[in-house]
Design an enzyme around this catalytic site. Structure first.
Site, mmCIF file in Angstrom:
data_model
loop_
_atom_site.group_PDB
_atom_site.id
_atom_site.type_symbol
_atom_site.label_atom_id
_atom_site.label_comp_id
_atom_site.label_asym_id
_atom_site.label_seq_id
_atom_site.Cartn_x
_atom_site.Cartn_y
_atom_site.Cartn_z
ATOM 1 C CG ASN A 37 -2.156 0.821 1.081
ATOM 2 O OD1 ASN A 37 -2.409 1.375 0.011
ATOM 3 N ND2 ASN A 37 -2.936 0.907 2.143
ATOM 4 C CG HIS A 122 -12.158 -2.816 10.166
ATOM 5 N ND1 HIS A 122 -11.234 -1.913 9.724
ATOM 6 C CD2 HIS A 122 -11.479 -3.946 10.459
ATOM 7 C CE1 HIS A 122 -10.028 -2.479 9.742
ATOM 8 N NE2 HIS A 122 -10.149 -3.710 10.172
ATOM 9 N NE ARG A 147 -9.855 -1.796 13.315
ATOM 10 C CZ ARG A 147 -8.984 -1.150 12.533
ATOM 11 N NH1 ARG A 147 -7.779 -1.628 12.331
ATOM 12 N NH2 ARG A 147 -9.336 -0.042 11.907
ATOM 13 C CE1 TYR A 159 -5.529 2.556 10.592
ATOM 14 C CE2 TYR A 159 -6.419 1.900 12.721
ATOM 15 C CZ TYR A 159 -6.051 1.594 11.428
ATOM 16 O OH TYR A 159 -6.219 0.321 10.965
ATOM 17 C CG ASP A 209 -4.849 -1.212 14.687
ATOM 18 O OD1 ASP A 209 -3.779 -1.029 15.298
ATOM 19 O OD2 ASP A 209 -4.912 -1.466 13.461
ATOM 20 C CG HIS A 211 -2.459 2.248 12.813
ATOM 21 N ND1 HIS A 211 -1.780 3.083 11.964
ATOM 22 C CD2 HIS A 211 -2.900 1.239 12.045
ATOM 23 C CE1 HIS A 211 -1.818 2.597 10.735
ATOM 24 N NE2 HIS A 211 -2.486 1.475 10.752
ATOM 25 C CD GLU A 235 -4.361 -4.554 14.622
ATOM 26 O OE1 GLU A 235 -5.502 -5.047 14.809
ATOM 27 O OE2 GLU A 235 -4.005 -4.116 13.524
ATOM 28 C CD GLU A 261 -1.323 -3.346 10.652
ATOM 29 O OE1 GLU A 261 -2.310 -3.886 11.163
ATOM 30 O OE2 GLU A 261 -1.346 -2.200 10.183
ATOM 31 N NE ARG A 282 -3.970 -7.955 13.428
ATOM 32 C CZ ARG A 282 -3.737 -7.063 12.481
ATOM 33 N NH1 ARG A 282 -2.603 -6.384 12.438
ATOM 34 N NH2 ARG A 282 -4.628 -6.837 11.544
ATOM 35 C CG HIS A 311 -2.832 -6.881 7.969
ATOM 36 N ND1 HIS A 311 -3.614 -5.991 8.649
ATOM 37 C CD2 HIS A 311 -2.277 -6.192 6.943
ATOM 38 C CE1 HIS A 311 -3.549 -4.807 8.067
ATOM 39 N NE2 HIS A 311 -2.740 -4.890 7.024
ATOM 40 C CG ASP A 315 -3.848 -2.384 2.661
ATOM 41 O OD1 ASP A 315 -4.652 -2.011 3.534
ATOM 42 O OD2 ASP A 315 -2.775 -2.942 2.903
ATOM 43 C CD GLU A 338 -7.691 -6.108 9.650
ATOM 44 O OE1 GLU A 338 -6.580 -6.478 9.221
ATOM 45 O OE2 GLU A 338 -7.907 -4.958 10.048
ATOM 46 C CD1 TRP A 401 -1.673 8.090 9.797
ATOM 47 C CD2 TRP A 401 -1.241 6.109 8.897
ATOM 48 N NE1 TRP A 401 -2.864 7.602 9.318
ATOM 49 C CE2 TRP A 401 -2.613 6.376 8.762
ATOM 50 C CE3 TRP A 401 -0.733 4.879 8.421
ATOM 51 C CZ2 TRP A 401 -3.501 5.486 8.143
ATOM 52 C CZ3 TRP A 401 -1.594 4.007 7.820
ATOM 53 C CH2 TRP A 401 -2.968 4.305 7.664
#
Ligand code: EZ4
Ligand code: CO
Length: 401
Positions: A37, A122, A147, A159, A209, A211, A235, A261, A282, A311, A315, A338, A401
Site C-alpha cells: 500500500n 471493522h 474491532r 486512524y 488497533d 496503530h 493491536e 502487520e 498478525r 492481517h 489493501d 481480519e 501514523w
C-alpha cells in the site's frame, strides 16, 4: 510444469492492486498478490525487472526451492519490497500446484483443522455513540468479533474511522498530513469500551488497533485501563521495531496483545514469540513471504503458545484474502482473521470462491486459491497514485501514523 511467463497487472478498481500472474507450459496459471500500500510500483518493478526473468524455465512445482532461491539468491534479504515480491511468487505457485492437482490449497497444506474461519469486522464512528451503533450493526450481520475505533476530540481524521461504508486509508491526490494527540486518545478509548460492554454485553469479542502510536508506558497504561472490558486483543500498541519494549508492557497489563502487520519475516517475530511477549502474531501472507514463510512463523508461534491473527485490510487483494483463508482453515494455532469486505468493483475484477456467512468465512473448494483476475475489466481501472496519510504532533514533529 515449466514457468513460461510472468506478468504483473497493476489495476485500481476502487484502490490499487498489484497482481502477479505466472503461466506454465501446461497451460496452468497462478495468481499472487504483490500489493504494498502506497509503494505499489516498487514491487511491480522488483517483480518485472528482477524476479520474472529468473523464473522463466524453472519448474513451478518446486515451491520451496524457488522460495529459497529468491530469498537467498537476492543477497539483500528481507524488507517489505523483497518479501512482498517473494510472497506473490509463492502464492502463484501454490495456486498452480492446487490447480494442477485439482485440490484447494488448504487440502495441500494438510486439510482443514476447523469447519470455518472466524473473522472480525471493522466498526467505527466519529463519536462513541456512532461507534457503538456501528458495532451493533456488525453484530447484527452475524459477526462474533468486532474491532472498534472512534473519533478523538481535537484530533482531525484519526486512524480507523470509515468514511462511507468502509475504511480506506490510502488517498488519491496529494498526500495528507494529519495531527495526532495521544492524551485525548488515551482518555476516550476506555470510555468507548465501557459503553460497548454495557450496551453489547460480554459475549461479543472486542478488538482495538492503536496503530503503532504509543510509547511503551502509554501502551501499558492503555492496556491496564482496558482490562475491565476484556478485550480479545489490543493491536500494535507501539512502533514495531523494538520487540523488547513488550517486556515492559507485559509487566503492567493482562490485556492480550497482537502485533505483526508490518513484519516481513520470522526474524521480526522471533523475540516476541520466544519470550511470549504477544498473544497473536498478525503477519500477512502478502507481506511476510507467502504461505511458505507464514507456515514457519506459525510453527514457531505454536511452540510458544501464540496464535495467528492474519492481517486482512482491503489493501490486501482478494488473492491474498483467499490465500489467508486457506492458511487459516488449516493452521492449527489459528486465532482470528481480519475481514474488511472489498468494494463491488474489486470483487468484480477478482471473482472468487471464498464466502462470508454469519461471522465466518470459508475459502471454498475450487482448485488452487479459488480466485481469478478479469484482466479486460481490470484494464478499465488504471493505476492511480495514492498515498497513506502521515501524522505529526501539534508542534509539527513527525509521529507514527
Ligand atoms: O493501516 O492495512 O489492522 N489494520 C490496519 C490497516 C493498515 C493498512 C495499511 O496499509 O492497521 O488499516
Ligand atoms: Co492494524
Amino acid at each position: 510444469m515449466t514457468i513460461t511467463a510472468g506478468r504483473v497487472i497493476v489495476c485500481s478498481p476502487g484502490r490499487n492492486f498489484v497482481t502477479l500472474r505466472l503461466e506454465t507450459a501446461d497451460g496452468v496459471a497462478g495468481l499472487g498478490d504483490a500489493t504494498l500500500n502506497g509503494r505499489e510500483l516498487a514491487v511491480a518493478s522488483y517483480l518485472n525487472d528482477h524476479v520474472v526473468p529468473l523464473l522463466i524455465g524453472r519448474d513451478a512445482r518446486r515451491i520451496e526451492d524457488i522460495w529459497q532461491f529468491l530469498y537467498k539468491g537476492a543477497y539483500w534479504r528481507r524488507g517489505p519490497v523483497t518479501m512482498t515480491a517473494i510472497a506473490a511468487v509463492d502464492m502463484a505457485l501454490w495456486d498452480i500446484k492446487g490447480k494442477a492437482l485439482g485440490a484447494p490449497v488448504y487440502q495441500l497444506l494438510g486439510g482443514a483443522s476447523r469447519d470455518a474461519v472466524t473473522v472480525y469486522a471493522h466498526a467505527s464512528g466519529e463519536t462513541i455513540e456512532d461507534a457503538v451503533e456501528s458495532a451493533r450493526r456488525h453484530a447484527g450481520m452475524g459477526y462474533t468479533a468486532v474491532r472498534v475505533q472512534c473519533g478523538i476530540p481535537g484530533v482531525e481524521r484519526p486512524y480507523g474511522i470509515a468514511r462511507g461504508d468502509r475504511y480506506e486509508p490510502a488517498e488519491r491526490g496529494p498526500l495528507s498530513e494529519t495531527v495526532w494527540n495521544t492524551e485525548p486518545y488515551l482518555a476516550i478509548v476506555p470510555r468507548l469500551f465501557d459503553r460497548l460492554r454495557r450496551e453489547l454485553g460480554s459475549e461479543i469479542a472486542l478488538l482495538h488497533d492503536a496503530h503503532h502510536r504509543l510509547t511503551p508506558i502509554e501502551a501499558a497504561r492503555l492496556g491496564r485501563a482496558l482490562e475491565p472490558y476484556s478485550l480479545f486483543w489490543l493491536e500494535d500498541p507501539t512502533p514495531a521495531e523494538n520487540p523488547e519494549v513488550f517486556r515492559l508492557i507485559r509487566q503492567h497489563t493482562t490485556t492480550p496483545l497482537a502485533v505483526g502487520e508490518v513484519f516481513n519475516s520470522i526474524h521480526d517475530c522471533r523475540q516476541l514469540l520466544e519470550e511470549q511477549l504477544v498473544d497473536y502474531i498478525r503477519t500477512s501472507v502478502a507481506h511476510a513471504g507467502g504461505i511458505t514463510h507464514m507456515r514457519r512463523i506459525a510453527a514457531v508461534a505454536e511452540i510458544h503458545g501464540v496464535r495467528m491473527g492474519s492481517h486482512g485490510a482491503t489493501d490486501l487483494s482478494p488473492v491474498c484474502l483467499a490465500a489467508a483463508l486457506h492458511f487459516d482453515l488449516h493452521v492449527h494455532n489459528f486465532g482470528i482473521q481480519e475481514y474488511m469486505p472489498h468494494s463491488a468493483e474489486t470483487d468484480r475484477v477478482f471473482p472468487h470462491a471464498y464466502r462470508f456467512h454469519a461471522g465466518v468465512m470459508h475459502p471454498g473448494d475450487a482448485p488452487g486459491l479459488g480466485v481469478e483476475l478479469d484482466e479486460a475489466l481490470a484494464a478499465t481501472f488504471p493505476y492511480e497514485p495514492a498515498w497513506l496519510p502521515v501524522a505529526r504532533r501539534a508542534d509539527g514533529t513527525m509521529h507514527d501514523w
